[in-house]
Write an enzyme that holds these catalytic residues in place. Structure first.
Site, mmCIF file in Angstrom:
data_model
loop_
_atom_site.group_PDB
_atom_site.id
_atom_site.type_symbol
_atom_site.label_atom_id
_atom_site.label_comp_id
_atom_site.label_asym_id
_atom_site.label_seq_id
_atom_site.Cartn_x
_atom_site.Cartn_y
_atom_site.Cartn_z
ATOM 1 N N ASP A 69 0.869 -1.163 0.000
ATOM 2 C CA ASP A 69 0.000 0.000 0.000
ATOM 3 C C ASP A 69 0.913 1.223 0.000
ATOM 4 O O ASP A 69 2.094 1.149 0.350
ATOM 5 C CB ASP A 69 -0.915 -0.012 1.219
ATOM 6 C CG ASP A 69 -2.183 0.817 0.998
ATOM 7 O OD1 ASP A 69 -2.206 1.635 0.052
ATOM 8 O OD2 ASP A 69 -3.144 0.647 1.764
ATOM 9 N N TRP A 70 0.356 2.356 -0.388
ATOM 10 C CA TRP A 70 1.177 3.550 -0.619
ATOM 11 C C TRP A 70 1.772 4.061 0.701
ATOM 12 O O TRP A 70 1.063 4.563 1.557
ATOM 13 C CB TRP A 70 0.327 4.608 -1.288
ATOM 14 C CG TRP A 70 0.367 4.574 -2.799
ATOM 15 C CD1 TRP A 70 0.596 5.637 -3.622
ATOM 16 C CD2 TRP A 70 0.191 3.452 -3.666
ATOM 17 N NE1 TRP A 70 0.569 5.226 -4.953
ATOM 18 C CE2 TRP A 70 0.336 3.886 -5.001
ATOM 19 C CE3 TRP A 70 -0.050 2.083 -3.460
ATOM 20 C CZ2 TRP A 70 0.232 3.043 -6.101
ATOM 21 C CZ3 TRP A 70 -0.151 1.236 -4.551
ATOM 22 C CH2 TRP A 70 -0.010 1.715 -5.852
#
Length: 735
Positions: A229-230
């Site tokens: 995930d970012w």
């Protein structure tokens, strides 16, 4: 075209390989000689392809795209084919925009109604979530666009999501929080999985080798790529060792340097780095697109499909005295600012620059009048707005009140503190009910909410976040143009305090303890025989359905269930037939019942159809932590067919024989009653051959002894006057 293999990887410089495992920027993979970059985009409910000239956090600068209903609503369709078609439509749009991978769907379990991102997830139930997610993934990937199933795993709260630890026992983890990922991986082989921010039992998921390698790849056979995930990566070297392949987004030269340095220092083996590099390159090879100008595609057709998806998913929660459908002759008061400014999509990564928003007010028929009633910008009542609404309600035959949560109350990035509507909306509904009881409340919200006014209104329609065709779809349902067939994919509790996570959810900054174990959602409410506002699987229709002629047959590797369903009403409709299984044999705690299959069937008035279901062994299984495997126990189960988890129409006891003996290995610690009552022929034969049967018979035919024997192990038989030699002879026969 270059041949992507390990030799190609080894031919790249160390710096080039380090760049490939680090996202080039917010949306692209790195480019190396012979392999172009690949773009990915948010897209669980529609494309959020960014304008690359603006900040990636500027969510309003994305391409024009059709906004489909959120997963909270689409799951309520209980329709695999509809979700497959939704995926196909998203794939068409992504192809036109030359996107390689869509970041979605989100398949985390709705553990608490306070979780800020529930609108983006399908359900509280892993079977429904897994089925919907599998169909969606297959639909997208059929169009040669990859997906990134997220967020792996146990990402069930937003507050402190980067650092908090989801602490879950192994059985609960397997049965509730991993089962949907397992199904999607095994049945759809998604291009990528996105690992979540949180820790799992103290280990960051981006660095969790057991999760990313041992379970995902070694057990389930996942062949794709794992991305972060970012901003989820805390230690890039540790993450690659654990099985993460791609850090998103990369940190520029910093990310490259840390990998190069680690390899040169011997802290990261080149073979481990090469493994991840090869996975990145294979992803780009399979799913990557050229950077050509976006192509045209039929957005009007996509809009019409978005309307169809909403039509098939909207839930009629309540309909006293046939308040709905509306009649053409009736004068209708439309009240609520959400009619003019609808909440139709999620925030954060779910935000779409909608192609053609049609509001409920725009879609309303000519015999309607509108009053704002409240302001979305405040929770305080506005006396002038309220009075205007009351006057309109008094002069109208029926009232439609649009109510729901403003976006700032539930979105990605934080959790809620309440599931109550804004005060001014709740008060307005109460006040209007005093001057006109013919009220329908239309809800626009991302997750479950309290309804203190439910018994004072005639009808309640749940639209969740219905996408850009929200206006058209809402009136399709209200007017009867479409007969509602949606079913709740989550339980609506009477009050927040009833939820199993109440008082503990989000209370510890660092630790999220899953005290409720496997008893999530309806499993919890059923266990405690607790009243709910609306149960899991609930949804009404403008017609009625009768269930009859249940037949259960055991095959060599599955159980076949069939029944007849008849439309006993006067209009065509669709019914979701839900099959639940109650386990009455296993020696561990079990839910009262669990959803194990469902079929959506369309019926004309008076029509009868046969509904057939096949239940594999897994439908009767639980995860045995001691054996580290799924166990299917032979014995008595109950098959339940119903229109909701609390509306069971047909039941039948069933004796399963394709599993294993729930007793397992018989030892001196096995209880007398279990041995005596066992249906295992080998045990019964051993009892007789050893003479233990005759020795136990006087006890087991004495009512006073029967209950005691259930709590006395074989090793204590000498205290009951039974010869120890007979016990040993019995155990020897079983070895």
């Amino acid at each position: 075209m270059v041949k992507i293999d390990l030799n190609f990887v080894k031919g790249l410089t160390l710096e080039e390989r380090a760049a490939l495992v680090s996202g080039k920027d917010f949306w692209f993979t790195a480019k190396v000689p012979g392999v172009d970059r690949m773009m990915m985009s948010d897209g669980p409910s529609g494309l959020r392809k960014q304008d690359l000239s603006v900040s990636p956090t500027d969510i309003n600068n994305s391409v024009d795209a059709v906004c489909f209903p959120s997963s909270a609503l689409t799951a309520s369709s209980f329709d695999d084919s509809l979700l497959f078609n939704l995926g196909s439509h998203l794939g068409v749009a992504a192809n036109a925009e030359h996107l390689g991978v869509l970041l979605g769907p989100g398949v985390n379990i709705k553990r608490s109604p306070l979780a800020g991102r529930n609108f983006e997830y399908f359900s509280e139930d892993p079977l429904l979530t897994g089925r919907m997610g599998t169909a969606y993934v297959k639909g997208v990937q059929e169009k040669d666009v990859g997906v990134s199933v997220k967020h792996f795993a146990a990402n069930n709260r937003e507050d402190q999501r980067f650092t908090s630890s989801s602490n879950i026992d192994e059985r609960t983890l397997r049965e509730i929080y991993l089962a949907q990922f397992e199904r999607i991986v095994k049945e759809a082989q998604p291009a990528t999985l996105m690992c979540s921010y949180n820790k799992l039992n103290g280990v960051l998921n981006s660095q969790n080798q057991r999760l990313l390698t041992e379970i995902l790849r070694n057990e389930w056979g996942f062949e794709g790529l794992v991305m972060s995930d970012w901003g989820a990566v805390a230690d890039h070297v540790a993450a690659i060792k654990a099985g993460l392949d791609l850090e998103m987004p990369g940190k520029g030269q910093v990310s490259v340097d840390e990998i190069v340095t680690a390899v040169k220092a011997g802290r990261l083996q080149e073979s481990t780095l090469n493994r991840s590099v090869l996975r990145v390159l294979r992803m780009v090879e399979k799913w990557g697109k050229d950077a050509a100008t976006a192509e045209e595609y039929d957005k009007e057709e996509q809009h019409n499909f978005a309307r169809q998806v909403a039509d098939e998913s909207i839930i009629l929660l309540q309909n006293k005295n046939q308040q709905l459908p509306l009649k053409k002759s009736e004068s209708i008061a439309i009240i609520g600012e959400l009619a003019a400014k609808p909440r139709f999509e999620g925030g954060g990564s779910s935000h779409v620059n909608a192609h053609h928003l049609v509001t409920p007010l725009q879609a309303a028929s000519a015999n309607t009048q509108y009053a704002q009633g409240y302001s979305l910008d405040s929770e305080q009542e506005d006396e002038d707005l309220v009075n205007e609404a009351l006057q309109l309600a008094k002069s109208s035959d029926k009232v439609i009140i649009f109510a729901g949560f403003p976006e700032e109350m539930e979105t990605e990035g934080f959790d809620k503190t309440s599931i109550s509507l804004p005060l001014n909306q709740n008060r307005l509904i109460e006040q209007v009910a005093q001057v006109n009881p013919n009220i329908t409340v239309v809800l626009q919200n991302g997750s479950a909410l309290e309804m203190p006014w439910a018994d004072k209104v005639g009808a309640i329609v749940e639209t969740y976040l219905a996408g850009e065709a929200v206006g058209e779809a809402t009136w399709d349902i209200l007017t009867g143009k479409v007969n509602p067939s949606g079913k709740l994919s989550e339980t609506f509790p009477v009050r927040l305090q009833d939820n199993p996570t109440y008082g503990t959810f989000g209370k510890d900054h660092d630790q999220e303890d899953y005290h409720e174990g496997i008893f999530v959602g309806y499993r919890y409410y059923d266990l405690h025989e607790m009243p709910v506002l609306f149960p899991f699987g609930h949804g009404l229709s403008y017609t009625s359905f009768e269930y009859h002629d249940l037949v259960i047959q055991e095959g060599t590797d599955e159980v076949n269930v069939s029944l007849q369903v008849t439309n006993t009403g006067e209009v065509a409709g669709k019914e979701v037939v839900q099959l639940y299984v109650a386990n009455h044999v296993s020696r561990v705690e079990m839910p009262v019942k669990e959803l194990r299959d469902f079929v959506k069937v369309s019926l004309q008035p008076g029509e009868t159809k046969t509904v057939e279901m096949k239940l594999p062994r897994r439908a009767f299984s639980w995860y045995n932590v001691n054996n580290e495997q799924w166990e299917t126990d032979n014995g008595r189960y109950e098959i339940m067919l119903g229109s909701s988890s609390r509306d069971i129409r047909l039941t039948a006891d069933f004796e399963l024989t394709i599993g294993v003996d729930p007793l397992g290995e018989v030892t001196a610690d096995t209880y007398i009653g279990e041995v005596w009552n066992s249906n295992n022929p080998k045990i019964q034969e051993a009892l007789k051959k050893s003479g233990l049967y005759d020795a136990l018979k006087p006890m087991m035919t004495d009512d006073a002894w029967v209950a005691i024997s259930a709590n006395m192990p074989l090793r204590s038989l000498t205290a009951a006057g039974v010869d120890e030699e007979k016990r040993e002879a019995f155990l020897k026969e079983l070895r």
